[in-house]
Motif scaffolding. Structure first.
Motif, PDB file in Angstrom:
ATOM      1  N   LEU A  72    -122.953   7.708  93.876  1.00 50.97           N
ATOM      2  CA  LEU A  72    -123.305   6.611  94.778  1.00 50.97           C
ATOM      3  C   LEU A  72    -124.022   5.482  94.051  1.00 50.97           C
ATOM      4  O   LEU A  72    -123.916   4.320  94.442  1.00 50.97           O
ATOM      5  CB  LEU A  72    -124.168   7.123  95.936  1.00 50.97           C
ATOM      6  N   LYS A  73    -124.736   5.826  92.983  1.00 51.53           N
ATOM      7  CA  LYS A  73    -125.397   4.808  92.157  1.00 51.53           C
ATOM      8  C   LYS A  73    -124.626   4.560  90.868  1.00 51.53           C
ATOM      9  O   LYS A  73    -124.520   3.433  90.413  1.00 51.53           O
ATOM     10  CB  LYS A  73    -126.825   5.236  91.825  1.00 51.53           C
ATOM     11  N   ASP A  74    -124.096   5.639  90.287  1.00 55.49           N
ATOM     12  CA  ASP A  74    -123.453   5.532  88.975  1.00 55.49           C
ATOM     13  C   ASP A  74    -122.172   4.714  88.984  1.00 55.49           C
ATOM     14  O   ASP A  74    -121.957   3.880  88.098  1.00 55.49           O
ATOM     15  CB  ASP A  74    -123.148   6.927  88.411  1.00 55.49           C
ATOM     16  N   ILE A  75    -121.311   4.934  89.957  1.00 54.98           N
ATOM     17  CA  ILE A  75    -120.024   4.219  89.995  1.00 54.98           C
ATOM     18  C   ILE A  75    -120.236   2.712  90.171  1.00 54.98           C
ATOM     19  O   ILE A  75    -119.699   1.922  89.386  1.00 54.98           O
ATOM     20  CB  ILE A  75    -119.084   4.796  91.086  1.00 54.98           C
ATOM     21  N   PRO A  76    -121.034   2.266  91.163  1.00 50.75           N
ATOM     22  CA  PRO A  76    -121.259   0.816  91.280  1.00 50.75           C
ATOM     23  C   PRO A  76    -121.925   0.203  90.040  1.00 50.75           C
ATOM     24  O   PRO A  76    -121.555  -0.898  89.626  1.00 50.75           O
ATOM     25  CB  PRO A  76    -122.165   0.688  92.513  1.00 50.75           C
ATOM     26  N   ALA A  77    -122.873   0.918  89.436  1.00 53.40           N
ATOM     27  CA  ALA A  77    -123.540   0.392  88.237  1.00 53.40           C
ATOM     28  C   ALA A  77    -122.556   0.263  87.083  1.00 53.40           C
ATOM     29  O   ALA A  77    -122.527  -0.753  86.382  1.00 53.40           O
ATOM     30  CB  ALA A  77    -124.704   1.305  87.848  1.00 53.40           C
ATOM     31  N   PHE A  78    -121.728   1.271  86.888  1.00 54.28           N
ATOM     32  CA  PHE A  78    -120.719   1.234  85.830  1.00 54.28           C
ATOM     33  C   PHE A  78    -119.740   0.084  86.073  1.00 54.28           C
ATOM     34  O   PHE A  78    -119.386  -0.650  85.145  1.00 54.28           O
ATOM     35  CB  PHE A  78    -119.970   2.570  85.756  1.00 54.28           C
ATOM     36  N   CYS A  79    -119.310  -0.085  87.318  1.00 54.81           N
ATOM     37  CA  CYS A  79    -118.362  -1.145  87.642  1.00 54.81           C
ATOM     38  C   CYS A  79    -118.952  -2.526  87.381  1.00 54.81           C
ATOM     39  O   CYS A  79    -118.256  -3.417  86.887  1.00 54.81           O
ATOM     40  CB  CYS A  79    -117.905  -1.020  89.094  1.00 54.81           C
ATOM     41  N   ARG A  80    -120.230  -2.703  87.700  1.00 54.08           N
ATOM     42  CA  ARG A  80    -120.877  -3.996  87.420  1.00 54.08           C
ATOM     43  C   ARG A  80    -120.816  -4.303  85.930  1.00 54.08           C
ATOM     44  O   ARG A  80    -120.508  -5.426  85.530  1.00 54.08           O
ATOM     45  CB  ARG A  80    -122.329  -3.982  87.884  1.00 54.08           C
ATOM     46  N   LEU A  81    -121.092  -3.307  85.103  1.00 51.88           N
ATOM     47  CA  LEU A  81    -121.056  -3.506  83.648  1.00 51.88           C
ATOM     48  C   LEU A  81    -119.650  -3.829  83.149  1.00 51.88           C
ATOM     49  O   LEU A  81    -119.481  -4.551  82.173  1.00 51.88           O
ATOM     50  CB  LEU A  81    -121.581  -2.265  82.924  1.00 51.88           C
ATOM     51  N   GLN A 102    -117.371  -5.380  84.959  1.00 49.73           N
ATOM     52  CA  GLN A 102    -116.865  -6.511  85.747  1.00 49.73           C
ATOM     53  C   GLN A 102    -115.696  -6.091  86.643  1.00 49.73           C
ATOM     54  O   GLN A 102    -114.668  -6.761  86.734  1.00 49.73           O
ATOM     55  CB  GLN A 102    -116.483  -7.674  84.856  1.00 49.73           C
ATOM     56  N   ILE A 103    -115.896  -4.966  87.325  1.00 49.62           N
ATOM     57  CA  ILE A 103    -114.927  -4.438  88.278  1.00 49.62           C
ATOM     58  C   ILE A 103    -115.581  -4.475  89.655  1.00 49.62           C
ATOM     59  O   ILE A 103    -116.732  -4.064  89.808  1.00 49.62           O
ATOM     60  CB  ILE A 103    -114.539  -2.985  87.911  1.00 49.62           C
ATOM     61  N   ASP A 104    -114.863  -4.978  90.646  1.00 52.90           N
ATOM     62  CA  ASP A 104    -115.393  -4.973  92.013  1.00 52.90           C
ATOM     63  C   ASP A 104    -115.387  -3.546  92.537  1.00 52.90           C
ATOM     64  O   ASP A 104    -114.390  -2.825  92.399  1.00 52.90           O
ATOM     65  CB  ASP A 104    -114.543  -5.851  92.933  1.00 52.90           C
ATOM     66  N   CYS A 105    -116.500  -3.142  93.138  1.00 50.94           N
ATOM     67  CA  CYS A 105    -116.631  -1.790  93.652  1.00 50.94           C
ATOM     68  C   CYS A 105    -117.049  -1.866  95.115  1.00 50.94           C
ATOM     69  O   CYS A 105    -118.067  -2.462  95.447  1.00 50.94           O
ATOM     70  CB  CYS A 105    -117.663  -1.017  92.845  1.00 50.94           C
TER      71      CYS A 105
END
Length: 111
Positions: free
Chosen positions: A78-87, A89-92
């Motif tokens: 719940l935290k890891d996927i959005p944080a990884f996507c931000r790095l 530059q992927i919309d999550c």
């Protein structure tokens, strides 16, 4: 209202009158107008394996526009996927939980 289907690069879009930019905007606000062209199920995997599997998947699809329906069961995602996507530059978009399965929609579009 008739739905018109437009298929392009593996994506299926409805309402041919909307511009591509509007599609991107709608995705960010949770309106699904593009269907996933990939599914990635990392259910049952604990940290850090969901991110490792996602990284490997993205490496296999470098320079490719994609929409991924990702499913996970580890609460850390719940935290890891959005944080990884931000790095990356992927919309999550977190789409919610269904019977202990967390569902995300990841979007990377190259123009």
């Amino acid at each position: 209202m008739n739905k018109h289907s437009l298929k392009n690069d593996g994506f299926e879009c409805f309402d041919i009158n909307l511009s591509f930019k509007l599609y991107q905007t709608l995705i960010l606000f949770g309106v699904t107008v593009l269907h996933s062209n990939y599914k990635l199920d990392v259910s049952g995997l604990a940290c850090p394996m969901p991110i490792v599997k996602l990284k490997k998947f993205l490496a296999e699809h470098v320079n490719e526009s994609l929409i991924v329906a990702l499913k996970a069961t580890d609460k850390g995602t719940l935290k890891d996927i959005p944080a990884f996507c931000r790095l990356q530059q992927i919309d999550c978009l977190y789409e919610g939980e269904d019977q202990g399965i967390f569902q995300f929609k990841l979007t990377r579009i190259y123009k």
